[in-house]
Design an enzyme around this catalytic site. Sequence first.
Site: not given
Length: 234
Positions: A8, A10, A49-50, A75, A140, A142, A144, A223
């Site tokens: 990621g 761009n 493309d994930l 990213n 979102y 959840a 992260k 961390q």
Amino acid sequence: MNKALVIGGNSGIGSAICQRFTDADYNVYGTVRDANLSLEFTDGLFVLDLTDTESFNRFCKDIESVGAFDAVIFNAGIIEPQPFGEYESINIDNMFCVNTLSPLKLLNKLVKAELIQNTGKVVFVGSIASVVSKPTSVGYSASKSALVGAIKALSLSLAEHGILVNMVSPGPTKTAMLDKNLSPQQQQEIINTIPLKRLARPEEVAQAVYFMGSEMNTYITGQNIILDGGFTSR
């Protein structure tokens, strides 16, 4: 010469990360979701493309030609805010796929294929949504937050290889995407809640990612580094 892979590359933050590692004389390889996009500050460009299994498998095969990386930066991420109770399952599925599941699957492939150097570094770009949230960010937050637990387990699992795994979680950052989604008034309302009274700059996030992902980091692992101008200290 050291090599870095930026998944990621761009976006505003992704581009800044690529530039920071390039400035430190790394060979930088980046990914974009759309074949029509280009990347500055990279020695190699891959389409990934994930959310697409074929694209994912093709990338895993193509990346083997580059050899082992010293730094791998995850990213790529998406956010689809929506009030809870109005979510379509596809929204949550997409966020978990891009933000959590596919990065972990890709990291597993890289480790298995020995495409990360012993003593290498892995850095996930997270979000302060992993520690604080808002009503429209259930999916979102959840996705992260799941990474916070993952990096702790990964740091233990990969310690035998000397690989350090961490996450850098920025707060609101001044990017083109932020300008597109939030009006100047909305941005100012956010700034008013930040003790330092400004948004983060992509270069500041990139600097933190570089430190955690470079030879400068020799002992920090497992961390979640919060980069938010003091917002979560309130």
